[in-house]
Enzyme design. Sequence first.
Site, PDB file in Angstrom:
ATOM      1  N   SER A  53      11.458 -72.854  13.109  1.00 20.92           N
ATOM      2  CA  SER A  53      12.061 -72.929  11.627  1.00 20.92           C
ATOM      3  C   SER A  53      12.499 -71.802  11.067  1.00 20.92           C
ATOM      4  O   SER A  53      11.899 -70.936  11.212  1.00 20.92           O
ATOM      5  CB  SER A  53      10.928 -73.863  11.031  1.00 20.92           C
ATOM      6  OG  SER A  53      11.476 -73.895   9.720  1.00 20.92           O
TER       7      SER A  53
ATOM      8  N   TYR B 119      18.130 -73.034   8.126  1.00 19.13           N
ATOM      9  CA  TYR B 119      18.591 -73.551   6.738  1.00 19.13           C
ATOM     10  C   TYR B 119      19.550 -72.541   6.127  1.00 19.13           C
ATOM     11  O   TYR B 119      19.410 -71.250   6.429  1.00 19.13           O
ATOM     12  CB  TYR B 119      17.207 -73.785   6.130  1.00 19.13           C
ATOM     13  CG  TYR B 119      16.507 -75.052   6.163  1.00 19.13           C
ATOM     14  CD1 TYR B 119      17.180 -76.099   6.278  1.00 19.13           C
ATOM     15  CD2 TYR B 119      15.008 -75.072   6.438  1.00 19.13           C
ATOM     16  CE1 TYR B 119      16.354 -77.447   6.336  1.00 19.13           C
ATOM     17  CE2 TYR B 119      14.459 -75.980   6.575  1.00 19.13           C
ATOM     18  CZ  TYR B 119      14.871 -77.411   6.610  1.00 19.13           C
ATOM     19  OH  TYR B 119      14.293 -78.494   6.559  1.00 19.13           O
TER      20      TYR B 119
ATOM     21  N   THR C 102      20.178 -77.605  10.256  1.00 21.04           N
ATOM     22  CA  THR C 102      19.548 -78.819   9.640  1.00 21.04           C
ATOM     23  C   THR C 102      20.645 -79.426   8.483  1.00 21.04           C
ATOM     24  O   THR C 102      20.694 -78.635   7.670  1.00 21.04           O
ATOM     25  CB  THR C 102      18.364 -78.493   9.379  1.00 21.04           C
ATOM     26  OG1 THR C 102      17.481 -78.387  10.293  1.00 21.04           O
ATOM     27  CG2 THR C 102      17.690 -79.977   8.534  1.00 21.04           C
TER      28      THR C 102
ATOM     29  N   LYS D  29      21.275 -81.106  13.299  1.00 22.52           N
ATOM     30  CA  LYS D  29      20.169 -81.962  13.181  1.00 22.52           C
ATOM     31  C   LYS D  29      20.106 -82.759  11.955  1.00 22.52           C
ATOM     32  O   LYS D  29      20.363 -82.018  10.815  1.00 22.52           O
ATOM     33  CB  LYS D  29      19.010 -80.861  13.098  1.00 22.52           C
ATOM     34  CG  LYS D  29      17.541 -81.670  13.140  1.00 22.52           C
ATOM     35  CD  LYS D  29      16.447 -80.801  13.465  1.00 22.52           C
ATOM     36  CE  LYS D  29      15.145 -81.495  13.317  1.00 22.52           C
ATOM     37  NZ  LYS D  29      14.648 -81.677  11.894  1.00 22.52           N
TER      38      LYS D  29
ATOM     39  N   HIS E   2      14.570 -86.348   9.754  1.00 24.88           N
ATOM     40  CA  HIS E   2      13.592 -85.436   9.477  1.00 24.88           C
ATOM     41  C   HIS E   2      12.309 -85.780   9.358  1.00 24.88           C
ATOM     42  O   HIS E   2      11.464 -85.648   8.344  1.00 24.88           O
ATOM     43  CB  HIS E   2      14.172 -85.138   8.069  1.00 24.88           C
ATOM     44  CG  HIS E   2      13.767 -83.320   7.895  1.00 24.88           C
ATOM     45  ND1 HIS E   2      14.750 -82.424   7.632  1.00 24.88           N
ATOM     46  CD2 HIS E   2      12.638 -82.817   7.394  1.00 24.88           C
ATOM     47  CE1 HIS E   2      14.323 -81.275   7.402  1.00 24.88           C
ATOM     48  NE2 HIS E   2      12.787 -81.553   7.351  1.00 24.88           N
TER      49      HIS E   2
END
Length: 362
Positions: free
Chosen positions: A116, A140, A166, A233, A257
């Site tokens: 992440s 992100y 994402t 995603k 998510h």
Amino acid sequence: VEPGGEQNPVGALISLADYEREARLRLDQDAFAYYAGGAADELTLRDNEAAWRRLAIMPRVLVGVGERDAGVTVLGRRRAHPLIIAPMAFQAMAHPDGESATARAAAATGTVMCVSTLASVSPEAVAHAAPLATRWFQLYVFKDRGITAELVSQAVASGYEAILVTADAPVAGVRERELRHPVRGLPVQLGDALAAGGGTLSPIAAAAQFDPDLRWADVAHMSRECPLPVLVKGVLTPGDAERALAHGARGVVVSNHGGRQLDTVPAGADALPAVVDAVGDRLDVLVDGGIRRGTDLLKALALGARAALVGRPVLWGLAVAGEDGARRVLEILLAEFDRALALAGVPDAERVGPELLAPARW
Ligand code: FNR
Ligand code: LAC
């Protein structure tokens, strides 16, 4: 846990549900609430697991399953099996070794790990901790594009294989468990860049820095500029999957998510078939949400996914026993998957098709 193999001492943790129960006892309430929680009424969260259970397996017998091959092809490469660790933020809250332990568990089991953007340590540090793990970087995109550019170049330089953008978190979901059990400042590698000093950040404060204006043009730009394949995603409709393809993505993850963003969107299992119909021959379609058994993984392949991501159970393993616990969770899931291939009469994971499934009558 080879089929028919070793015995388990009474009280041992032998299923992913056992790990969840044990993790709940060990984690503090706030951490458990953050990890386990979903958005609003948590209807989507619950349905993620329920949707796999609504599918029955129609097994074939007497096909000869002495040799089984769990291998699949994802992004043009053969992999040992179709299991991938979903990107999950703030893993140091589960265990001090955090993402480094998860990455070593991934390497030990031949599992791709998604790291992440909100990892407790940098993408480079995870690479150093487990150089043999195949790693994808979850991105992100921040309002401050300088941070984003720096992260992507670090991922490229430290040997990540793909970028997972994402798309389902332009703003944070309505996280009531988090409001009731706020996790305070968490150490993240981006702390200095994003927080007003201190080097820590709450999940809500982090989400406030994401760029809510991210668009398909940004995906197209990234796909052109970045040397790594880009996957999107958080796609739930065939239309968005078509747009991912048109804007240069190599794959999509059908995902809500983990039920943490918009409540009452469909479960991954329910959204998957239409996406596979639309783009399955041109994009790698992956899925996540509620994978808790080897049979769930088998059902994901039967519905046309090339691979499936597992999220929370890895955190439960990490919370119970660090690297060993995370590895054990992956091993249990993979052993169950192998047994499902044998018992369903489909020894080759790449030949599993929709004829294997029917609506469950229970
Ligand atoms: C997530 N998820 C997530 N996704 C993402 O793209 N970036 C992230 O940083 C995070 N962080 C995160 C933290 C926690 C605690 C959870 C539980 C989930 C979503 C994750 O990648 C995945 O889509 C779901 O968790 C999959 O569902 P299951 O397997 O947890 O049911
Ligand atoms: C979450 C964010 C960080 O789901 O993706 O908590």
